[in-house]
Design a protein around this motif. Sequence first.
Motif, PDB file in Angstrom:
ATOM      1  N   ASN A 210      74.423 -41.273  -7.434  1.00  0.00           N
ATOM      2  CA  ASN A 210      73.665 -41.604  -6.587  1.00  0.00           C
ATOM      3  C   ASN A 210      72.216 -42.329  -6.957  1.00  0.00           C
ATOM      4  O   ASN A 210      71.979 -43.393  -6.580  1.00  0.00           O
ATOM      5  CB  ASN A 210      73.307 -40.393  -5.702  1.00  0.00           C
ATOM      6  N   ALA A 211      71.621 -41.570  -7.949  1.00  0.00           N
ATOM      7  CA  ALA A 211      70.504 -42.274  -8.315  1.00  0.00           C
ATOM      8  C   ALA A 211      70.749 -43.605  -9.288  1.00  0.00           C
ATOM      9  O   ALA A 211      69.739 -44.588  -9.195  1.00  0.00           O
ATOM     10  CB  ALA A 211      69.857 -41.174  -9.316  1.00  0.00           C
ATOM     11  N   THR A 212      71.860 -43.637 -10.007  1.00  0.00           N
ATOM     12  CA  THR A 212      72.199 -44.902 -10.355  1.00  0.00           C
ATOM     13  C   THR A 212      72.326 -46.166  -9.433  1.00  0.00           C
ATOM     14  O   THR A 212      71.826 -47.291  -9.655  1.00  0.00           O
ATOM     15  CB  THR A 212      73.382 -44.700 -11.518  1.00  0.00           C
ATOM     16  N   SER A 213      72.772 -45.779  -8.422  1.00  0.00           N
ATOM     17  CA  SER A 213      73.131 -46.811  -7.232  1.00  0.00           C
ATOM     18  C   SER A 213      71.809 -47.346  -6.682  1.00  0.00           C
ATOM     19  O   SER A 213      71.647 -48.269  -6.538  1.00  0.00           O
ATOM     20  CB  SER A 213      74.042 -46.209  -6.157  1.00  0.00           C
ATOM     21  N   GLY A 214      70.726 -46.186  -6.683  1.00  0.00           N
ATOM     22  CA  GLY A 214      69.690 -46.465  -5.983  1.00  0.00           C
ATOM     23  C   GLY A 214      68.799 -47.401  -6.922  1.00  0.00           C
ATOM     24  O   GLY A 214      68.051 -48.357  -6.502  1.00  0.00           O
ATOM     25  N   MET A 215      68.850 -46.877  -8.363  1.00  0.00           N
ATOM     26  CA  MET A 215      68.117 -47.907  -9.456  1.00  0.00           C
ATOM     27  C   MET A 215      68.725 -49.275  -9.512  1.00  0.00           C
ATOM     28  O   MET A 215      67.813 -50.358  -9.394  1.00  0.00           O
ATOM     29  CB  MET A 215      68.448 -47.453 -10.715  1.00  0.00           C
ATOM     30  N   LEU A 216      70.091 -49.584  -9.289  1.00  0.00           N
ATOM     31  CA  LEU A 216      70.850 -50.725  -9.307  1.00  0.00           C
ATOM     32  C   LEU A 216      70.424 -51.648  -8.246  1.00  0.00           C
ATOM     33  O   LEU A 216      70.211 -52.827  -8.146  1.00  0.00           O
ATOM     34  CB  LEU A 216      72.322 -50.781  -9.781  1.00  0.00           C
ATOM     35  N   ALA A 217      70.161 -50.786  -6.939  1.00  0.00           N
ATOM     36  CA  ALA A 217      69.850 -51.742  -5.703  1.00  0.00           C
ATOM     37  C   ALA A 217      68.575 -52.175  -5.861  1.00  0.00           C
ATOM     38  O   ALA A 217      68.183 -53.511  -5.418  1.00  0.00           O
ATOM     39  CB  ALA A 217      69.836 -50.510  -4.508  1.00  0.00           C
ATOM     40  N   ILE A 218      67.629 -51.584  -6.428  1.00  0.00           N
ATOM     41  CA  ILE A 218      66.314 -52.186  -6.533  1.00  0.00           C
ATOM     42  C   ILE A 218      66.383 -53.555  -7.545  1.00  0.00           C
ATOM     43  O   ILE A 218      65.661 -54.514  -7.277  1.00  0.00           O
ATOM     44  CB  ILE A 218      65.514 -51.083  -7.421  1.00  0.00           C
TER      45      ILE A 218
ATOM     46  N   ILE B 132      77.198 -34.847 -11.270  1.00  0.00           N
ATOM     47  CA  ILE B 132      77.672 -36.404 -11.831  1.00  0.00           C
ATOM     48  C   ILE B 132      77.675 -36.982 -10.451  1.00  0.00           C
ATOM     49  O   ILE B 132      77.152 -38.289 -10.600  1.00  0.00           O
ATOM     50  CB  ILE B 132      78.965 -36.404 -12.123  1.00  0.00           C
ATOM     51  N   ALA B 133      77.830 -36.625  -9.265  1.00  0.00           N
ATOM     52  CA  ALA B 133      77.707 -37.441  -8.112  1.00  0.00           C
ATOM     53  C   ALA B 133      76.346 -37.756  -7.911  1.00  0.00           C
ATOM     54  O   ALA B 133      75.923 -38.747  -7.496  1.00  0.00           O
ATOM     55  CB  ALA B 133      78.375 -36.902  -6.866  1.00  0.00           C
TER      56      ALA B 133
ATOM     57  N   ILE C  20      64.734 -41.109  -5.655  1.00  0.00           N
ATOM     58  CA  ILE C  20      64.991 -42.420  -6.333  1.00  0.00           C
ATOM     59  C   ILE C  20      65.741 -43.392  -5.086  1.00  0.00           C
ATOM     60  O   ILE C  20      65.519 -44.383  -4.858  1.00  0.00           O
ATOM     61  CB  ILE C  20      66.125 -42.475  -7.640  1.00  0.00           C
ATOM     62  N   SER C  21      66.768 -43.178  -4.766  1.00  0.00           N
ATOM     63  CA  SER C  21      67.653 -43.787  -3.961  1.00  0.00           C
ATOM     64  C   SER C  21      67.217 -43.749  -2.615  1.00  0.00           C
ATOM     65  O   SER C  21      67.574 -44.868  -1.852  1.00  0.00           O
ATOM     66  CB  SER C  21      68.946 -43.111  -3.821  1.00  0.00           C
ATOM     67  N   PHE C  22      66.487 -42.798  -1.815  1.00  0.00           N
ATOM     68  CA  PHE C  22      66.100 -42.922  -0.497  1.00  0.00           C
ATOM     69  C   PHE C  22      64.572 -42.885  -0.217  1.00  0.00           C
ATOM     70  O   PHE C  22      64.258 -42.878   0.778  1.00  0.00           O
ATOM     71  CB  PHE C  22      66.871 -41.712   0.219  1.00  0.00           C
ATOM     72  N   GLY C  23      63.764 -42.994  -1.407  1.00  0.00           N
ATOM     73  CA  GLY C  23      62.419 -42.893  -1.081  1.00  0.00           C
ATOM     74  C   GLY C  23      62.030 -44.187  -2.169  1.00  0.00           C
ATOM     75  O   GLY C  23      61.524 -45.237  -1.516  1.00  0.00           O
TER      76      GLY C  23
ATOM     77  N   ILE D 239      74.536 -48.263   0.366  1.00  0.00           N
ATOM     78  CA  ILE D 239      75.479 -47.422   0.850  1.00  0.00           C
ATOM     79  C   ILE D 239      76.278 -46.766  -0.013  1.00  0.00           C
ATOM     80  O   ILE D 239      76.702 -45.522   0.221  1.00  0.00           O
ATOM     81  CB  ILE D 239      76.474 -48.454   1.649  1.00  0.00           C
ATOM     82  N   LEU D 240      76.441 -46.745  -1.352  1.00  0.00           N
ATOM     83  CA  LEU D 240      77.091 -46.027  -2.213  1.00  0.00           C
ATOM     84  C   LEU D 240      76.140 -44.934  -2.528  1.00  0.00           C
ATOM     85  O   LEU D 240      76.607 -43.840  -2.949  1.00  0.00           O
ATOM     86  CB  LEU D 240      77.339 -47.176  -3.565  1.00  0.00           C
ATOM     87  N   ALA D 241      74.858 -45.160  -2.604  1.00  0.00           N
ATOM     88  CA  ALA D 241      73.933 -43.948  -2.936  1.00  0.00           C
ATOM     89  C   ALA D 241      74.143 -42.977  -1.852  1.00  0.00           C
ATOM     90  O   ALA D 241      74.295 -41.880  -2.197  1.00  0.00           O
ATOM     91  CB  ALA D 241      72.619 -44.704  -3.056  1.00  0.00           C
ATOM     92  N   VAL D 242      74.130 -43.424  -0.516  1.00  0.00           N
ATOM     93  CA  VAL D 242      74.583 -42.574   0.644  1.00  0.00           C
ATOM     94  C   VAL D 242      75.780 -41.620   0.403  1.00  0.00           C
ATOM     95  O   VAL D 242      75.904 -40.379   0.613  1.00  0.00           O
ATOM     96  CB  VAL D 242      74.355 -43.347   1.997  1.00  0.00           C
TER      97      VAL D 242
END
Length: 225
Positions: free
Chosen positions: A19-27, A14-15, A78-81, A43-46
């Motif tokens: 993480n992936a959701t935070s990365g998508m929303l950041a985009i 779930i974490a 997703i979040s870091f690439g 930062i939330l993704a990290v």
Amino acid sequence: MQTNIIKMIGVADIASLLNATSGMLAILTAHYQNITLTAILLILAVLFDAIDGPLARKYPSSTKEVFGETIDSLADVISFGVAPAVIIFELYNQPLMIIASILILSCGILRLSRYNTIITEQVGPTKTFIGLPIPVTSFMLSLLLFSNIQEQHIILILMIIIAILMVSTHKYPKIKNNKIFLVCGVLLVLTLIYPINNMLYHIPSYLLIIMGIIYMISPILPIKN
């Protein structure tokens, strides 16, 4: 063999999904030029990525580890690439950023693939990382956004260096020093509370950038890790 997704998902997974959701929303927020929210989501993704390991050890899943490791790696891509690769082009929109974007994504995928290959033959917990850990991409990018650094060439060069270090053979230690965690935690809180960070002339975010750069070059520094 268990095939029910609901039963296969553990707390750590779930974490990873968050993480992936935070990365998508950041985009998405970068597309609408909301720089502060983009930085917060990175930062939330990290942070979500940082807690999935401890959660996996505390709440082990009944399914095979490969399920959780696959989710973790896909979330990291997703979040870091993908996220930092798209965000730097969305926010700075200059042709040269394409170079950094391609390198971040390509080197990130290669970095994660090598890591997944290594851990299949690894015995015991990971003590050092071969190549710069991929979360550094989004962590450093978020700090650059928080610090209000607008010089595009600085961002371009730093992102390219990060990409190259990810696929290097330099060994990076896992940070376990509580004092370092405490200092980083305080600086991160001050950074995330943007009015305070702004009132302090972005000093908390600048200090975190310096600490991040020191970590990046630590394998070539004449000190013992």
